[in-house]
Design a protein around this motif. Structure first.
Motif: not given
Length: 710
Positions: A587-590, A701-708
């Motif tokens: 998962i990689q979120a930006r 949830i992991e994607a949202a946490e990365q963004l935050r």
């Protein structure tokens, strides 16, 4: 309890029987003793309801534009259904309530059971009102007088914006209830007041309160009257409390004002302004917002976060209190404004009077039924004798917009048996439950979960309540359909997983499904069938043109809604997982940079990697144009491409034997999703493997946490 509603489609005004609201943190439960019909606002709402479709459209040109944009993106039939659904939802009437506190919610200070309070509660014999929209009534003020508090606060807020000083000359244009209250409040400020209206009886009351008057209907020129009243200097300020489509009140206000005079619009008028009128005098013009600071701020109104007195002297609640003080001191007199007293049971007569008698002012509704008759927790809507115990018998928790407009109709179309619909307020459950064929409406979740006849529960509440309700329903042995998301953080997810595992310790147990409807859309099923012929990895691009919503909206609150990635982008994470047919391993979120401030989490990309070598990017964007299609799914595989636009048009490039699959109307799979869940309940085989449900939730949830963390 009973409550008055206005049907905006048919124009019918009706008293509905509904369960009593549940007490909530930060709110008061109030037994109503009397309420005041707001003649101007409620007459307008009743009139709008009775108007035809063309007249409704003429009155709301901004809504017409939105409808036309929706037709372009979602199609004609989908838009027509949405408009009909909106107009079919009755609107609660009233906002001038007086009663006695019967229950105090958690986190409420300054109120106790037995207090008499004024609030902006609707016309209902029991109301639930947030604490910042309530004020205690002094002993010297009777209930009838206190029912004018909210209306007077609307006028008071307009006065505060105008900032009158002792001895100034002010004009009040339009002396209905709010206008006459405004006249008195200006007089209490030490101002000279000129009242303008077409109704001689209302002007007579204004004179009784110490104002001079002008009736344009008798060929009296308002501008000339204003100039004469101000001794040819121009008035210091004008407060417009009229309701008209004409531009005349604003034009006249500008022409009778002195240089740098102040004009405040409290009512509703045409706003085609002449620049010259305002430019030459450097006039100030401001629109007043309801009862005062705090209005429409969810932190103040819903969450009870008061503004510090040293920074915001007059809030909604403090304006209520100021009016009550004026009533207690005798500086504000309202008994002369009461023209009709009607028993709540005869409210139809009151609204007939409101429609027929344009001179009617204060119409009071009086409530006398004992509390025992009001304090019911469930109301029968239909017979429950016809249920088939061998089929799913469903209870709904929640009846908000999505539940009422989409999910309940989808379950109904799937042929479900509805038993109980539970809402915290009671009224929406009755409205939507009766329409859909539920046997009863309730405000008691515990009773629903304890009912052995109900074997299946659908949860469509605010996101922060999902996990707890899911766990409770599973532990009660109910099959559970929960609208996304399943959980908004890791702790909640773990609790649900434990509850599910406990109920399936012997290999059997109730079904659990999240409303990931996109994977059930007919065009997605076609895409899945085509992709089964591809043995190599796939690439995905999924774009959701989500549209902007205010930062103050509950879905943007991480503690309540979980944010829009958890609340909405989870659909596409599940859809990509379904089409890939392989577990997610990276998962990689930006998100968009925060240099411009505001919410940035809802402008983000999420790239997922799959065990079979596939990958894909989700673009969740809240900064696009509403006229652009909302959703687009593209799949690249083996020299071929699939492109799905807005769940209406699917086109294939390079696919042998397939070119396109277009639908007459948008279909995101909601009906098929409900059918799949009910079939799973009947046969005991999950519609979505539970491990995929938990995997998608964990990844979201992991994607949202990365963004935050960025």
């Amino acid at each position: 309890m009973r409550q008055i509603v206005q049907h905006m489609g048919s124009g019918l005004t009706e008293v509905l029987e509904a369960p009593m609201p549940t007490a909530q943190s930060g709110a008061l439960l109030i037994q109503t003793t009397c309420s005041l019909i707001s003649a101007g606002t409620e007459r307008m709402l009743v009139g709008f309801g009775k108007a035809g479709w063309i007249d409704k459209a003429r009155q709301q040109p901004d809504k017409v534009k939105m409808v036309l944009e929706k037709i372009q993106t979602d199609g004609l039939m989908t838009t027509v259904e949405a408009v009909r659904s909106k107009l079919a939802q009755p609107l609660p009437l009233g906002y001038c309530n007086v009663g006695v506190v019967v229950q105090v919610g958690a986190d409420v200070e300054g109120f106790k059971v037995g207090d008499r309070v004024a609030s902006n509660g609707p016309h209902a014999d029991v109301v639930r009102v947030p604490r910042n929209l309530c004020a205690r009534i002094p002993d010297g003020v009777d209930d009838e007088s206190a029912s004018f508090v909210v209306l007077a606060s609307i006028g008071l807020q307009g006065i505060r914006l105008a900032q009158p000083t002792l001895g100034e000359a002010f004009v009040v244009t339009g002396v209905g209830l709010i206008g006459l209250l405004t006249v008195q409040l200006l007089r209490a400020h030490g101002c000279r007041v000129l009242a303008i209206d077409f109704d001689d009886s209302k002007l007579a009351l204004a004179r009784q309160y110490g104002a001079e008057t002008c009736n344009p209907g008798r060929a009296e020129d308002p501008v000339a009257a204003g100039m004469a009243f101000s001794r040819s200097q121009g008035v210091d300020g004008v407060i417009i409390t009229a309701s008209t489509q004409s531009n005349d009140p604003v034009t006249q206000a500008a022409r009778m004002s002195r240089k740098r005079g102040r004009i405040v619009l409290v009512g509703v008028t045409g706003l085609e302004l002449s620049r010259a009128d305002f430019y030459e005098k450097e006039l100030g013009f401001q629109v007043s917002c309801s009862y005062g600071p705090g209005r429409y701020d969810p932190n103040y109104e819903e969450r009870g976060q008061d503004y510090p007195l040293g920074f915001v002297r007059w809030t909604e609640q403090r304006n209520f209190e100021a009016v009550l003080d004026m009533l207690a001191s005798g500086q504000l007199e309202v008994k002369s404004l009461i023209t009709h007293r009607v028993a709540f049971e005869d409210s139809q007569q009151a609204y007939q009077t409101l429609t027929d008698d344009k001179s009617a002012l204060g119409i009071l509704l009086q409530y006398s039924s004992p509390m025992a008759q009001r304090a019911v927790r469930s109301v029968a809507l239909a017979s429950s004798d016809h249920f088939d115990a061998q089929r799913p018998l469903v209870g709904f928790i929640g009846a908000g917009n999505y539940a009422s407009r989409v999910l309940i109709p989808a379950f109904r179309a799937a042929g479900v048996q509805f038993h109980t619909i539970v809402t915290s307020g009671g009224l929406s459950g009755v409205i939507h439950g009766a329409k859909a064929g539920f046997a009863e409406a309730s405000t008691d979740v515990a009773a629903l979960l304890a009912n052995p006849a109900v074997n299946t529960v659908a949860i469509v509440t605010r996101h922060d309540s999902h996990s707890l309700l899911v766990a409770q329903a599973l532990q009660a042995g109910k099959n559970v359909f929960v609208e996304k998301p399943l959980a908004i953080d890791r702790v909640q997810l773990t609790e649900v997983e434990h509850a599910y595992a406990k109920m399936h310790a012997d290999g059997k147990g109730p079904q659990l499904m999240v409303g990931f409807n996109r994977r059930f859309a007919p065009q997605v099923h076609k895409m899945k069938a085509l992709l089964r012929t591809v043995r190599e990895p796939k690439s995905f691009i999924m774009t959701m043109n989500a549209g902007a919503i205010p930062a103050s909206h509950w879905t943007q609150d991480n503690a309540v809604g979980g944010g829009r990635i958890i609340g909405e982008a989870c659909h596409y994470i599940d859809l990509m997982r379904f089409l890939a047919g392989s577990p997610i391993i990276s998962i990689q979120a930006r998100r968009m940079g925060g240099a411009f401030g505001g919410v940035t989490e809802d402008k983000a990309s999420i790239t997922l990697g799959f065990e079979d070598g596939s990958f894909g990017t989700i673009l969740y964007l809240a900064n696009g144009a509403a006229s652009f299609p909302k959703e687009r799914v593209e799949v690249f595989a083996a020299g071929r491409v699939l492109a799905l636009d807005n769940f209406r048009k699917l086109k294939g490039y390079g696919w042998p034997g397939f070119g396109k699959l277009n639908l007459w109307r948008q279909d995101k799979g909601q009906k098929a999703c409900a059918e799949a869940f009910l079939r799973a309940v009947e046969v005991g085989v999950p519609a979505i493997p539970p491990e995929e449900i938990f995997e998608v939730t964990r990844v979201t949830i992991e994607a949202a946490e990365q963004l935050r963390r960025q």
